[in-house]
Design an enzyme around this catalytic site. Sequence first.
Site, PDB file in Angstrom:
ATOM      1  N   HIS A   1       0.843  -1.206   0.000  1.00 59.30           N
ATOM      2  CA  HIS A   1       0.000   0.000   0.000  1.00 59.30           C
ATOM      3  C   HIS A   1       0.870   1.245   0.000  1.00 59.30           C
ATOM      4  O   HIS A   1       1.820   1.333   0.764  1.00 59.30           O
ATOM      5  CB  HIS A   1      -0.908   0.009   1.238  1.00 59.30           C
TER       6      HIS A   1
ATOM      7  N   LYS B   1       1.704  -0.199  15.143  1.00 57.18           N
ATOM      8  CA  LYS B   1       3.122  -0.244  15.502  1.00 57.18           C
ATOM      9  C   LYS B   1       3.556  -1.485  16.285  1.00 57.18           C
ATOM     10  O   LYS B   1       4.746  -1.793  16.330  1.00 57.18           O
ATOM     11  CB  LYS B   1       3.485   1.003  16.337  1.00 57.18           C
TER      12      LYS B   1
ATOM     13  N   PRO C   1      -3.578   0.290  19.093  1.00 53.41           N
ATOM     14  CA  PRO C   1      -3.400  -0.227  17.732  1.00 53.41           C
ATOM     15  C   PRO C   1      -3.433   0.805  16.593  1.00 53.41           C
ATOM     16  O   PRO C   1      -2.990   0.494  15.491  1.00 53.41           O
ATOM     17  CB  PRO C   1      -4.546  -1.228  17.577  1.00 53.41           C
TER      18      PRO C   1
ATOM     19  N   TYR D   1       4.318   6.533  10.142  1.00 51.47           N
ATOM     20  CA  TYR D   1       3.478   5.374   9.815  1.00 51.47           C
ATOM     21  C   TYR D   1       4.264   4.368   8.982  1.00 51.47           C
ATOM     22  O   TYR D   1       4.281   3.168   9.285  1.00 51.47           O
ATOM     23  CB  TYR D   1       2.206   5.820   9.070  1.00 51.47           C
TER      24      TYR D   1
ATOM     25  N   TYR E   1      -8.954   5.273   7.825  1.00 50.92           N
ATOM     26  CA  TYR E   1      -9.055   5.685   9.228  1.00 50.92           C
ATOM     27  C   TYR E   1     -10.100   6.789   9.265  1.00 50.92           C
ATOM     28  O   TYR E   1      -9.929   7.818   8.604  1.00 50.92           O
ATOM     29  CB  TYR E   1      -7.716   6.234   9.737  1.00 50.92           C
TER      30      TYR E   1
HETATM   31  C1  PHB Z   1      -5.380  -4.460  11.249  1.00 56.45           C
HETATM   32  O1  PHB Z   1      -5.469  -4.737  10.049  1.00 56.45           O
HETATM   33  O2  PHB Z   1      -5.658  -5.291  12.117  1.00 56.45           O
HETATM   34  C2  PHB Z   1      -4.958  -3.107  11.646  1.00 56.45           C
HETATM   35  C3  PHB Z   1      -4.558  -2.208  10.682  1.00 56.45           C
HETATM   36  C4  PHB Z   1      -4.171  -0.924  11.046  1.00 56.45           C
HETATM   37  C5  PHB Z   1      -4.177  -0.571  12.370  1.00 56.45           C
HETATM   38  C6  PHB Z   1      -4.544  -1.474  13.354  1.00 56.45           C
HETATM   39  C7  PHB Z   1      -4.933  -2.757  12.996  1.00 56.45           C
HETATM   40  O3  PHB Z   1      -3.814   0.689  12.705  1.00 56.45           O
END
Ligand code: PHB
Length: 395
Positions: free
Chosen positions: A76, A302, A298, A388, A205
């Site tokens: 990505h 990280k 989460p 990120y 997000y």
């Molecule tokens: C996930 O795919 O589980 C996931 C992806 C991004 C995040 C947290 C969890 O920031």
Amino acid sequence: MNQPIRTRVVVVGAGPAGLLLTHLLDRAGIDTVLLENRSPDYVLGRIRAGVLESSSVDLLTEVGLGDRIHAEGDEHRGIYLHWPGEKHHLDFVDHVGRSVWIYGQTEVTKDLMAARERAGQQSYYEVADVTLHDVDTDRPAVSFTDADGTPRRVEAEAVAGCDGFHGPSRGALPDDVRRTWERTYPYAWLGVLADVAPSTDELIYSWHPDGFALHSMRSATVSRLYLQVRPDEDLAQWPDDRVWEALATRLGHGEDGWTLQSGPITEKSVLPMRSFVATPMRHGRLFLAGDAAHIVPPAGAKGLNLAIADVCLLARALTAWLVDGSPGLAESYSDDALRRVWRCTHFSWWMTSMLHTTGDPFDEQLQLSQLRWVTTSEAAAAGLAENYAGLPIGF
Ligand code: PHB
Ligand code: APR
């Protein structure tokens, strides 16, 4: 008690940190014994995060573990940031020249377990009573009861505590040495795994007055989605229809023709959220790595990457010490690892604070201002992208 087992490094915990450490040490010619209290199937069945930073992928590739990531993972360029009426793509490659890869932690673990099998080194699963001894002497040891009920003891030159947040290793630091920092958050994530193609090419997000939502994925046919909920949320109050309805509202179903496809939910759970750091990450001949030393919330993905970065530093330090006789990197391991730990702790806290609603209208305005800033200012976007996509290991 049988004769003690002798090895160079005893590794406690077969999560990604412990398994990768054994692989890196094996490549350096350092023998290890691995102890895990769960069964291999249990370890492989745990659903965890799924985003790898480019430096994690580079490291795994360099040590012969990149084939499936490149064949089955999905690269990505960035993420979408969404709030009602607005959706912006933040392109990490444009900003900092690095991407991220979608590849489940379960798959990383599978690759690492296969590598451990190939290495032919001793691994004990389903052990009990793991206890660390004499870590501040030259002869540290770990005692345990094996799966057949036989008490055993491993003597080694170093102990790697990779046993996650609930394991015993962190507790082997004396109380007057260990220091902890902690932040708990007044919300949690309700996570679902669904048999439906992702409705987006890259992660979304989403900030929403009802609470944060995240659209992630595991493959072309499996989506992973999250909703901000209360920490004491009762799952019984969240039948599948309600989950999809909340996701559709928060992720912006219908805005600019975008639609969220729903499908059968195969797993549903509530994830608590905290920031936690324990220091030092080394005491005598005990070295902590991964969740044993730190937890991040989460948002920002990280946790796994930090575990990978820790063991990369730790493998280098142990190799310099045990193979070349240079203890310098082992002595500075805690300080070296903690620089990245605190950077990621800050970034995860910052993403969390920007995206989760608190019910306070003043907070809401600050969050929306911050979101507008990171999606319109080159400098702000580059800062988010740099963190990120991940700073180089050893940062
Ligand atoms: C996930 O795919 O589980 C996931 C992806 C991004 C995040 C947290 C969890 O920031
Ligand atoms: N004895 C042996 N093993 C133990 C013990 C014990 N007493 N207690 C815990 N363990 C094992 C756990 O069963 C687990 O397999 O230690 C392992 C720790 O693995 P993880 O929790 O996956 O932690 P880590 O390897 O540091 O990986 C960090 O995992 O939780 C995610 O968000 C986190 O993605 C990050 C990654």
